[in-house]
Design a protein around this motif. Structure first.
Motif, mmCIF file in Angstrom:
data_model
loop_
_atom_site.group_PDB
_atom_site.id
_atom_site.type_symbol
_atom_site.label_atom_id
_atom_site.label_comp_id
_atom_site.label_asym_id
_atom_site.label_seq_id
_atom_site.Cartn_x
_atom_site.Cartn_y
_atom_site.Cartn_z
ATOM 1 N N GLU A 85 -2.034 -5.306 -14.689
ATOM 2 C CA GLU A 85 -0.714 -4.814 -15.101
ATOM 3 C C GLU A 85 -0.170 -3.801 -14.099
ATOM 4 O O GLU A 85 1.027 -3.799 -13.780
ATOM 5 C CB GLU A 85 -0.806 -4.186 -16.492
ATOM 6 N N VAL A 86 -1.040 -2.923 -13.593
ATOM 7 C CA VAL A 86 -0.606 -1.924 -12.619
ATOM 8 C C VAL A 86 -0.144 -2.603 -11.332
ATOM 9 O O VAL A 86 0.923 -2.286 -10.776
ATOM 10 C CB VAL A 86 -1.744 -0.926 -12.324
ATOM 11 N N LEU A 87 -0.934 -3.542 -10.837
ATOM 12 C CA LEU A 87 -0.607 -4.216 -9.580
ATOM 13 C C LEU A 87 0.690 -5.006 -9.673
ATOM 14 O O LEU A 87 1.437 -5.112 -8.693
ATOM 15 C CB LEU A 87 -1.754 -5.144 -9.175
ATOM 16 N N ARG A 88 0.977 -5.549 -10.825
ATOM 17 C CA ARG A 88 2.211 -6.314 -10.999
ATOM 18 C C ARG A 88 3.456 -5.447 -10.799
ATOM 19 O O ARG A 88 4.524 -5.951 -10.474
ATOM 20 C CB ARG A 88 2.248 -6.925 -12.404
ATOM 21 N N ASN A 89 3.311 -4.160 -11.004
ATOM 22 C CA ASN A 89 4.469 -3.268 -10.996
ATOM 23 C C ASN A 89 4.503 -2.321 -9.805
ATOM 24 O O ASN A 89 5.145 -1.273 -9.872
ATOM 25 C CB ASN A 89 4.506 -2.468 -12.304
ATOM 26 N N LEU A 90 3.809 -2.663 -8.734
ATOM 27 C CA LEU A 90 3.844 -1.796 -7.559
ATOM 28 C C LEU A 90 3.958 -2.624 -6.289
ATOM 29 O O LEU A 90 3.694 -3.834 -6.277
ATOM 30 C CB LEU A 90 2.616 -0.879 -7.513
ATOM 31 N N THR A 91 4.350 -1.957 -5.225
ATOM 32 C CA THR A 91 4.401 -2.557 -3.899
ATOM 33 C C THR A 91 3.363 -1.856 -3.028
ATOM 34 O O THR A 91 3.350 -0.622 -2.954
ATOM 35 C CB THR A 91 5.796 -2.373 -3.270
ATOM 36 N N PRO A 92 2.458 -2.603 -2.393
ATOM 37 C CA PRO A 92 1.431 -1.957 -1.570
ATOM 38 C C PRO A 92 2.047 -1.208 -0.394
ATOM 39 O O PRO A 92 3.104 -1.580 0.119
ATOM 40 C CB PRO A 92 0.569 -3.137 -1.099
ATOM 41 N N VAL A 93 1.377 -0.150 0.030
ATOM 42 C CA VAL A 93 1.861 0.708 1.116
ATOM 43 C C VAL A 93 0.880 0.650 2.274
ATOM 44 O O VAL A 93 -0.334 0.867 2.090
ATOM 45 C CB VAL A 93 2.028 2.162 0.633
ATOM 46 N N TRP A 94 1.394 0.356 3.455
ATOM 47 C CA TRP A 94 0.588 0.291 4.667
ATOM 48 C C TRP A 94 0.411 1.690 5.240
ATOM 49 O O TRP A 94 1.354 2.458 5.333
ATOM 50 C CB TRP A 94 1.283 -0.609 5.685
ATOM 51 N N VAL A 95 -0.823 2.032 5.627
ATOM 52 C CA VAL A 95 -1.119 3.345 6.217
ATOM 53 C C VAL A 95 -1.646 3.123 7.636
ATOM 54 O O VAL A 95 -2.810 2.750 7.822
ATOM 55 C CB VAL A 95 -2.155 4.115 5.380
ATOM 56 N N PRO A 96 -0.808 3.315 8.650
ATOM 57 C CA PRO A 96 -1.247 3.084 10.036
ATOM 58 C C PRO A 96 -2.232 4.147 10.500
ATOM 59 O O PRO A 96 -2.355 5.221 9.911
ATOM 60 C CB PRO A 96 0.059 3.163 10.835
ATOM 61 N N GLN A 97 -2.923 3.841 11.598
ATOM 62 C CA GLN A 97 -3.952 4.744 12.102
ATOM 63 C C GLN A 97 -3.383 6.106 12.478
ATOM 64 O O GLN A 97 -4.061 7.131 12.339
ATOM 65 C CB GLN A 97 -4.654 4.124 13.308
ATOM 66 N N ALA A 98 -2.130 6.152 12.932
ATOM 67 C CA ALA A 98 -1.526 7.436 13.309
ATOM 68 C C ALA A 98 -1.507 8.410 12.136
ATOM 69 O O ALA A 98 -1.593 9.630 12.327
ATOM 70 C CB ALA A 98 -0.109 7.204 13.825
ATOM 71 N N VAL A 99 -1.393 7.879 10.915
ATOM 72 C CA VAL A 99 -1.404 8.740 9.731
ATOM 73 C C VAL A 99 -2.788 9.344 9.537
ATOM 74 O O VAL A 99 -2.919 10.525 9.181
ATOM 75 C CB VAL A 99 -0.969 7.942 8.487
ATOM 76 N N TYR A 240 7.567 7.998 3.274
ATOM 77 C CA TYR A 240 7.545 6.557 3.093
ATOM 78 C C TYR A 240 8.688 5.933 3.870
ATOM 79 O O TYR A 240 9.814 6.419 3.862
ATOM 80 C CB TYR A 240 7.694 6.191 1.613
ATOM 81 N N THR A 241 8.413 4.807 4.538
ATOM 82 C CA THR A 241 9.477 4.079 5.233
ATOM 83 C C THR A 241 9.090 2.616 5.356
ATOM 84 O O THR A 241 8.020 2.277 5.867
ATOM 85 C CB THR A 241 9.716 4.672 6.645
ATOM 86 N N ASP A 242 9.938 1.745 4.856
ATOM 87 C CA ASP A 242 9.772 0.288 4.996
ATOM 88 C C ASP A 242 8.374 -0.192 4.597
ATOM 89 O O ASP A 242 7.727 -0.946 5.338
ATOM 90 C CB ASP A 242 10.061 -0.142 6.436
ATOM 91 N N GLY A 243 7.910 0.246 3.445
ATOM 92 C CA GLY A 243 6.638 -0.244 2.932
ATOM 93 C C GLY A 243 5.410 0.342 3.588
ATOM 94 O O GLY A 243 4.297 -0.192 3.455
ATOM 95 N N SER A 244 5.578 1.452 4.302
ATOM 96 C CA SER A 244 4.417 2.107 4.923
ATOM 97 C C SER A 244 4.625 3.616 4.884
ATOM 98 O O SER A 244 5.680 4.118 4.502
ATOM 99 C CB SER A 244 4.240 1.633 6.371
ATOM 100 N N ILE A 245 3.593 4.328 5.289
ATOM 101 C CA ILE A 245 3.683 5.788 5.428
ATOM 102 C C ILE A 245 3.727 6.104 6.918
ATOM 103 O O ILE A 245 2.999 5.501 7.723
ATOM 104 C CB ILE A 245 2.466 6.486 4.772
#
Length: 251
Positions: A85-99, A240-245
């Motif tokens: 149920e939680v996953l259905r209601n969220l968009t995954p966030v990409w965390v690049p190595q620079a973060v 947050y920007t365009d699906g990533s941090i």
């Protein structure tokens, strides 16, 4: 993996859904076994045999073990159905190595989980490069494989009766954390549902957003990592920007 986030997201939903079916099937078996134990105890009691009788006590012990397994499986089923149920209601966030590099300078005191409030009520981070390793803690001192953490799924649990309204910005939250790994070392231990998923759940545990949080030592790096992200988001070091941090100086 950044371009594969939608696929990874779908795989996780399917894995937790498959596990829910798996745990429900086991619970049906446990229920049938419990009925058999009750029938056997009734038959023994009808024959005048009760507590203190070796056969009677052995069946009672087996029934108690069965009850313990039932509680564990009920917890597993609740966890997996909630995760779906939680996953259905969220968009995954990409965390690049620079973060990861930006987070290295943020200090979090041992046991201080208050900054977890900064990551939001629920979400899924997927890391370009694993920033930490983790190991599940099991009762009795059993050792599980230590693996890279390549993602974390989390959601908010309530601290008291009253439902979601009991959680407010000015009071502690209890978060369920599920670190995830690309390693295959845990798939055979965590259930068949993970076979088709890129990420496998390392373990799951809850933590209250307070100073002095009670977290097993091998899992504290996961809490510390998210607390650093929470601090960085609250202090506008990250955004947050365009699906990533990204860091503020990133284009």
């Amino acid at each position: 993996m950044a371009g594969g986030l939608p696929r990874i997201h779908r795989e996780l939903v399917q894995a937790y859904r498959d596990l829910s079916v798996e745990w429900a099937a086991y619970l049906d078996m446990i229920g049938a076994r419990d009925t058999a134990y009750k029938t056997e105890l009734d038959a023994l009691a009808g024959a005048g045999r009760g507590p203190g009788d070796a056969d009677f006590d052995e069946v009672v012990t087996q029934q108690l073990d069965n009850d313990s397994l039932n509680r564990m499986l009920c917890g597993n089923l609740m966890h997996t159905t909630t995760a779906v149920e939680v996953l259905r209601n969220l968009t995954p966030v990409w965390v690049p190595q620079a973060v990861n590099d930006a987070l290295a300078s943020i200090e979090v005191s041992a046991g201080d989980a208050r900054s977890l409030t900064g990551i939001g009520g629920s979400g899924l981070f997927v890391f370009s490069k694993s920033p930490i390793r983790a190991r599940e803690s099991l009762p009795g001192g059993a050792t599980m494989p230590e693996v890279d953490v390549d993602g974390v799924l989390w959601w908010t649990k309530t601290l008291e009766r009253g439902g979601a309204s009991a959680v407010t910005a000015d009071r502690p939250r209890r978060l369920m954390l599920a670190p995830l790994t690309r390693s295959r070392d845990l798939q055979w231990l965590r259930g068949d549902g993970w076979r088709s998923s890129t990420l496998t759940e390392v373990t799951c545990f809850d933590v209250t957003t307070v100073r002095g949080a009670d977290v097993p030592g091998p899992l504290w790096p996961c809490v510390e990592l998210l607390a650093r992200i929470g601090t960085a988001l609250q202090d506008n070091i990250l955004h947050y920007t365009d699906g990533s941090i990204a860091t503020l100086d990133a284009a």
